[in-house]
Design a protein around this motif. Structure first.
Motif, PDB file in Angstrom:
ATOM      1  N   TYR A  21      34.900  35.464  39.007  1.00  0.00           N
ATOM      2  CA  TYR A  21      35.235  35.367  37.609  1.00  0.00           C
ATOM      3  C   TYR A  21      36.754  35.962  37.762  1.00  0.00           C
ATOM      4  CZ  TYR A  21      35.500  35.614  32.548  1.00  0.00           C
ATOM      5  OH  TYR A  21      36.166  35.396  31.350  1.00  0.00           O
ATOM      6  N   ALA A  22      37.002  37.021  38.314  1.00  0.00           N
ATOM      7  CA  ALA A  22      38.317  37.844  38.247  1.00  0.00           C
ATOM      8  C   ALA A  22      39.242  36.959  38.828  1.00  0.00           C
ATOM      9  CB  ALA A  22      38.189  38.981  38.883  1.00  0.00           C
ATOM     10  N   VAL A  23      39.026  36.017  39.986  1.00  0.00           N
ATOM     11  CA  VAL A  23      39.933  35.383  40.819  1.00  0.00           C
ATOM     12  C   VAL A  23      40.116  34.051  39.724  1.00  0.00           C
ATOM     13  CG1 VAL A  23      40.172  33.833  42.763  1.00  0.00           C
ATOM     14  CG2 VAL A  23      39.458  36.102  42.996  1.00  0.00           C
ATOM     15  N   TYR A  24      39.119  33.402  39.359  1.00  0.00           N
ATOM     16  CA  TYR A  24      39.241  32.348  38.289  1.00  0.00           C
ATOM     17  C   TYR A  24      40.087  32.575  37.129  1.00  0.00           C
ATOM     18  CZ  TYR A  24      38.038  28.920  34.658  1.00  0.00           C
ATOM     19  OH  TYR A  24      38.208  28.234  33.597  1.00  0.00           O
ATOM     20  N   GLU A  25      40.015  33.929  36.445  1.00  0.00           N
ATOM     21  CA  GLU A  25      40.610  34.412  35.313  1.00  0.00           C
ATOM     22  C   GLU A  25      42.175  34.620  35.738  1.00  0.00           C
ATOM     23  OE1 GLU A  25      40.293  34.813  31.851  1.00  0.00           O
ATOM     24  OE2 GLU A  25      38.667  33.662  32.321  1.00  0.00           O
ATOM     25  N   GLY A  27      43.671  34.258  39.198  1.00  0.00           N
ATOM     26  CA  GLY A  27      44.052  33.609  40.379  1.00  0.00           C
ATOM     27  C   GLY A  27      44.111  34.683  41.514  1.00  0.00           C
ATOM     28  N   TYR A  28      44.214  34.255  42.817  1.00  0.00           N
ATOM     29  CA  TYR A  28      44.146  35.254  44.000  1.00  0.00           C
ATOM     30  C   TYR A  28      45.468  36.113  43.960  1.00  0.00           C
ATOM     31  CZ  TYR A  28      42.508  36.614  48.448  1.00  0.00           C
ATOM     32  OH  TYR A  28      42.351  37.208  49.517  1.00  0.00           O
ATOM     33  N   VAL A  29      46.579  35.531  43.704  1.00  0.00           N
ATOM     34  CA  VAL A  29      47.694  36.449  43.746  1.00  0.00           C
ATOM     35  C   VAL A  29      47.637  37.302  42.732  1.00  0.00           C
ATOM     36  CG1 VAL A  29      50.275  36.235  43.593  1.00  0.00           C
ATOM     37  CG2 VAL A  29      49.050  34.660  45.032  1.00  0.00           C
ATOM     38  N   GLY A  30      47.441  36.852  41.290  1.00  0.00           N
ATOM     39  CA  GLY A  30      47.356  37.602  40.063  1.00  0.00           C
ATOM     40  C   GLY A  30      46.174  38.621  40.203  1.00  0.00           C
ATOM     41  N   PHE A  31      45.419  38.647  41.140  1.00  0.00           N
ATOM     42  CA  PHE A  31      44.362  39.595  41.172  1.00  0.00           C
ATOM     43  C   PHE A  31      44.909  40.729  42.040  1.00  0.00           C
ATOM     44  CE2 PHE A  31      41.046  41.545  43.884  1.00  0.00           C
ATOM     45  CZ  PHE A  31      39.898  41.731  42.959  1.00  0.00           C
ATOM     46  N   PHE A  32      45.789  40.505  42.957  1.00  0.00           N
ATOM     47  CA  PHE A  32      46.357  41.617  43.753  1.00  0.00           C
ATOM     48  C   PHE A  32      47.580  42.129  43.094  1.00  0.00           C
ATOM     49  CE2 PHE A  32      43.960  39.536  47.266  1.00  0.00           C
ATOM     50  CZ  PHE A  32      43.449  40.859  47.841  1.00  0.00           C
ATOM     51  N   GLN A  33      48.124  41.502  42.125  1.00  0.00           N
ATOM     52  CA  GLN A  33      49.492  41.787  41.260  1.00  0.00           C
ATOM     53  C   GLN A  33      48.871  42.929  40.437  1.00  0.00           C
ATOM     54  OE1 GLN A  33      51.079  38.146  39.710  1.00  0.00           O
ATOM     55  NE2 GLN A  33      52.555  38.140  41.156  1.00  0.00           N
ATOM     56  N   LEU A  34      47.617  42.522  39.696  1.00  0.00           N
ATOM     57  CA  LEU A  34      47.154  43.454  38.973  1.00  0.00           C
ATOM     58  C   LEU A  34      46.615  44.709  39.409  1.00  0.00           C
ATOM     59  CD1 LEU A  34      45.228  41.098  36.322  1.00  0.00           C
ATOM     60  CD2 LEU A  34      47.292  42.488  35.929  1.00  0.00           C
ATOM     61  N   ALA A  35      46.048  44.588  40.689  1.00  0.00           N
ATOM     62  CA  ALA A  35      45.651  45.629  41.682  1.00  0.00           C
ATOM     63  C   ALA A  35      46.816  46.678  42.066  1.00  0.00           C
ATOM     64  CB  ALA A  35      45.032  45.062  42.777  1.00  0.00           C
ATOM     65  N   THR A  36      47.864  46.295  42.117  1.00  0.00           N
ATOM     66  CA  THR A  36      49.035  47.064  42.178  1.00  0.00           C
ATOM     67  C   THR A  36      49.984  47.259  41.077  1.00  0.00           C
ATOM     68  OG1 THR A  36      50.319  45.145  43.186  1.00  0.00           O
ATOM     69  CG2 THR A  36      48.834  46.492  44.642  1.00  0.00           C
ATOM     70  N   ALA A  37      49.559  47.042  39.943  1.00  0.00           N
ATOM     71  CA  ALA A  37      50.489  47.366  38.670  1.00  0.00           C
ATOM     72  C   ALA A  37      50.860  48.361  38.208  1.00  0.00           C
ATOM     73  CB  ALA A  37      49.439  46.446  37.548  1.00  0.00           C
ATOM     74  N   LEU A  80      36.673  39.606  51.645  1.00  0.00           N
ATOM     75  CA  LEU A  80      36.004  39.639  50.502  1.00  0.00           C
ATOM     76  C   LEU A  80      35.721  41.246  50.146  1.00  0.00           C
ATOM     77  CD1 LEU A  80      33.874  36.606  51.209  1.00  0.00           C
ATOM     78  CD2 LEU A  80      35.861  36.785  49.632  1.00  0.00           C
ATOM     79  N   GLY A  81      36.236  42.085  50.886  1.00  0.00           N
ATOM     80  CA  GLY A  81      35.743  43.497  50.353  1.00  0.00           C
ATOM     81  C   GLY A  81      34.353  43.862  50.678  1.00  0.00           C
TER      82      GLY A  81
END
Length: 110
Positions: A21-25, A27-37, A80-81
């Motif tokens: 769901y997080a990747v859907y919301e 995106g894969y790149v956005g997921f990591f951008q937010l993780a390093t925000a 996948l952690g």
């Protein structure tokens, strides 16, 4: 399937749904951008990296002791952690249930 495996499978399914769901919301790149925000998310990511690294070391040692390959689980962990260790624990819990039975069977044959 024993109770431990069922519990771990439910946890794995929930984790995969949350990650999906997080990747859907975002995106894969956005997921990591937010993780390093910001510094707080970078600290959480560093903590997760350290924890998963320690788990991978344990997983490799435990797999060697059991005579199985840890490579699939390590690769799952890299991509996948926590899914990798959860799948390993599900498999491990299944083999633990059969080990006492195998030992009893071997002893009975002697």
């Amino acid at each position: 399937m024993n109770a431990k495996q069922i519990g771990l499978t439910v946890l794995l399914a929930d984790f995969i749904c949350l990650t999906g769901y997080a990747v859907y919301e975002y995106g894969y790149v956005g997921f990591f951008q937010l993780a390093t925000a910001n510094l707080a998310t970078i600290a959480a990511l560093a903590d997760l990296t350290i924890a998963l690294s320690l788990i991978v070391v344990w997983m490799v040692r435990d797999a060697r002791a059991r005579g199985v390959s840890a490579l699939p689980y390590v690769l799952l962990t890299l991509f996948l952690g926590s899914a990798g260790p959860l799948v390993y624990l599900i498999r491990r819990a299944g083999t633990e249930a059969t080990q006492p039975l195998q030992a009893a069977t071997s002893a009975a044959r002697s």
